[in-house]
Design a protein around this motif. Structure first.
Motif, PDB file in Angstrom:
ATOM      1  N   THR A 151       0.828  -1.218   0.000  1.00 26.93           N
ATOM      2  CA  THR A 151       0.000   0.000   0.000  1.00 26.93           C
ATOM      3  C   THR A 151       0.858   1.263   0.000  1.00 26.93           C
ATOM      4  O   THR A 151       0.469   2.284  -0.558  1.00 26.93           O
ATOM      5  CB  THR A 151      -0.946   0.035   1.218  1.00 26.93           C
ATOM      6  N   LYS A 152       2.033   1.191   0.618  1.00 22.04           N
ATOM      7  CA  LYS A 152       2.929   2.355   0.613  1.00 22.04           C
ATOM      8  C   LYS A 152       3.389   2.672  -0.809  1.00 22.04           C
ATOM      9  O   LYS A 152       3.530   3.837  -1.182  1.00 22.04           O
ATOM     10  CB  LYS A 152       4.153   2.092   1.502  1.00 22.04           C
ATOM     11  N   GLY A 176       0.610   4.390  -3.120  1.00 22.03           N
ATOM     12  CA  GLY A 176       0.429   5.825  -2.951  1.00 22.03           C
ATOM     13  C   GLY A 176      -0.976   6.167  -2.492  1.00 22.03           C
ATOM     14  O   GLY A 176      -1.762   5.301  -2.114  1.00 22.03           O
ATOM     15  N   SER A 177      -1.297   7.428  -2.555  1.00 22.97           N
ATOM     16  CA  SER A 177      -2.578   7.924  -2.044  1.00 22.97           C
ATOM     17  C   SER A 177      -3.668   7.896  -3.103  1.00 22.97           C
ATOM     18  O   SER A 177      -3.406   7.699  -4.296  1.00 22.97           O
ATOM     19  CB  SER A 177      -2.413   9.359  -1.536  1.00 22.97           C
ATOM     20  N   GLN A 178      -4.900   8.121  -2.657  1.00 21.12           N
ATOM     21  CA  GLN A 178      -6.035   8.212  -3.568  1.00 21.12           C
ATOM     22  C   GLN A 178      -5.834   9.338  -4.575  1.00 21.12           C
ATOM     23  O   GLN A 178      -6.093   9.191  -5.768  1.00 21.12           O
ATOM     24  CB  GLN A 178      -7.316   8.461  -2.760  1.00 21.12           C
ATOM     25  N   ALA A 179      -5.338  10.479  -4.073  1.00 16.19           N
ATOM     26  CA  ALA A 179      -5.116  11.643  -4.948  1.00 16.19           C
ATOM     27  C   ALA A 179      -4.085  11.323  -6.035  1.00 16.19           C
ATOM     28  O   ALA A 179      -4.259  11.702  -7.209  1.00 16.19           O
ATOM     29  CB  ALA A 179      -4.653  12.836  -4.120  1.00 16.19           C
ATOM     30  N   GLU A 180      -3.027  10.607  -5.646  1.00 14.94           N
ATOM     31  CA  GLU A 180      -1.988  10.243  -6.619  1.00 14.94           C
ATOM     32  C   GLU A 180      -2.534   9.307  -7.684  1.00 14.94           C
ATOM     33  O   GLU A 180      -2.223   9.446  -8.871  1.00 14.94           O
ATOM     34  CB  GLU A 180      -0.810   9.587  -5.897  1.00 14.94           C
ATOM     35  N   VAL A 201      -6.144   1.144  -2.424  1.00 16.60           N
ATOM     36  CA  VAL A 201      -6.071   2.586  -2.177  1.00 16.60           C
ATOM     37  C   VAL A 201      -7.308   3.070  -1.432  1.00 16.60           C
ATOM     38  O   VAL A 201      -7.215   3.855  -0.485  1.00 16.60           O
ATOM     39  CB  VAL A 201      -5.925   3.346  -3.505  1.00 16.60           C
ATOM     40  N   ASN A 202      -8.451   2.596  -1.825  1.00 15.61           N
ATOM     41  CA  ASN A 202      -9.707   3.023  -1.185  1.00 15.61           C
ATOM     42  C   ASN A 202      -9.780   2.592   0.274  1.00 15.61           C
ATOM     43  O   ASN A 202     -10.395   3.269   1.092  1.00 15.61           O
ATOM     44  CB  ASN A 202     -10.906   2.452  -1.942  1.00 15.61           C
ATOM     45  N   GLN A 205      -7.022   1.728   2.314  1.00 14.90           N
ATOM     46  CA  GLN A 205      -5.830   1.874   3.164  1.00 14.90           C
ATOM     47  C   GLN A 205      -6.004   2.965   4.200  1.00 14.90           C
ATOM     48  O   GLN A 205      -5.329   2.968   5.222  1.00 14.90           O
ATOM     49  CB  GLN A 205      -4.585   2.152   2.313  1.00 14.90           C
TER      50      GLN A 205
END
Length: 232
Positions: A194-195, A198-202, A229-230, A232
């Motif tokens: 998950t790291k 990345g993030s949802q925005a990314e 992503v959703n 994490q």
């Protein structure tokens, strides 16, 4: 029923099943499942039937699901019957404490015999944590194991990692993920994955080709990556 000992054992098991609100037919079905699909002997499968019913009811599983779960833990993970029962109940309590459905976690473990067999370095504690972590991320042990396996094809994994870096324009470092995969630490591997996602925005900024490239590097598909992503 010409075997007196087997007849006595079956009738006793049927009476025990009745005390749990079930029947001798349920005992026969469990016994047959253990014999046909897990290679247990006739007598030992009958002896285990009541325990499987009891554990299945406690975990909210059907008898078939409970049989598959305990059969997998015994035949694939190498646990004794008592150890498998205790493991299942302890994992269910841990899942509940972590805020995920114990039943979902149990079904995932029961359906992941191939993944458990491949990663023999996975201890019972790691197995429980990995199944819970997978459920938290909206995925399964088999998906996590598939990603781990892809990371261990070092040349292909390194090529996919470099391609993803070029495509998405940021660093992707899967070295730690490979080390965790080699050690069979599926729970820590899932967190490391998950790291790297990345993030949802990314993720939302990426086009379809970039998403496909990153998912390929991680050894999963785009849908599985989006779920991670959703959640994490």
């Amino acid at each position: 029923m010409t075997n007196e000992k087997f007849k006595t054992d079956m009738l006793e098991a049927g009476a025990a099943a009745t005390s749990l609100g079930q029947s001798i037919e349920d005992t026969v079905a469990i016994s047959k499942d253990l014999t046909d699909n897990f290679g247990f002997g006739r007598d030992e499968s009958v002896a285990m039937a009541q325990g499987i019913m009891d554990t299945s009811m406690a975990l909210g599983l059907s008898n078939a699901e409970g049989t598959k779960l305990l059969g997998t833990l015994m035949q694939v993970a190498g646990m004794s019957f008592d150890t498998a029962q205790n493991f299942a109940k302890q994992t269910a309590l841990l899942a509940q404490a972590e805020g995920v459905s114990p039943t979902t976690v149990m079904r995932d473990i029961a359906g992941s015999s191939e993944a458990i067999a491949k990663f023999t370095a996975m201890t019972p504690e790691n197995l429980a944590k990995a199944a819970i972590q997978a459920t938290k991320l909206g995925t399964t042990l088999s998906t996590i194991a598939g990603s781990m396996e892809s990371m261990l094809d070092f040349q292909s994994s390194l090529n996919a990692e470099m391609e993803a870096q070029v495509m998405i324009g940021r660093n992707v470092n899967l070295q730690k993920a490979r080390e965790l995969a080699l050690a069979g630490k599926a729970d820590e591997f899932a967190v490391e994955l998950t790291k790297q996602v990345g993030s949802q925005a990314e993720l939302e900024k990426m086009n379809v080709l970039q998403r496909q490239s990153l998912a390929k590097a991680l050894g999963i598909n785009v849908e599985q990556m989006a779920k991670m992503v959703n959640n994490q």
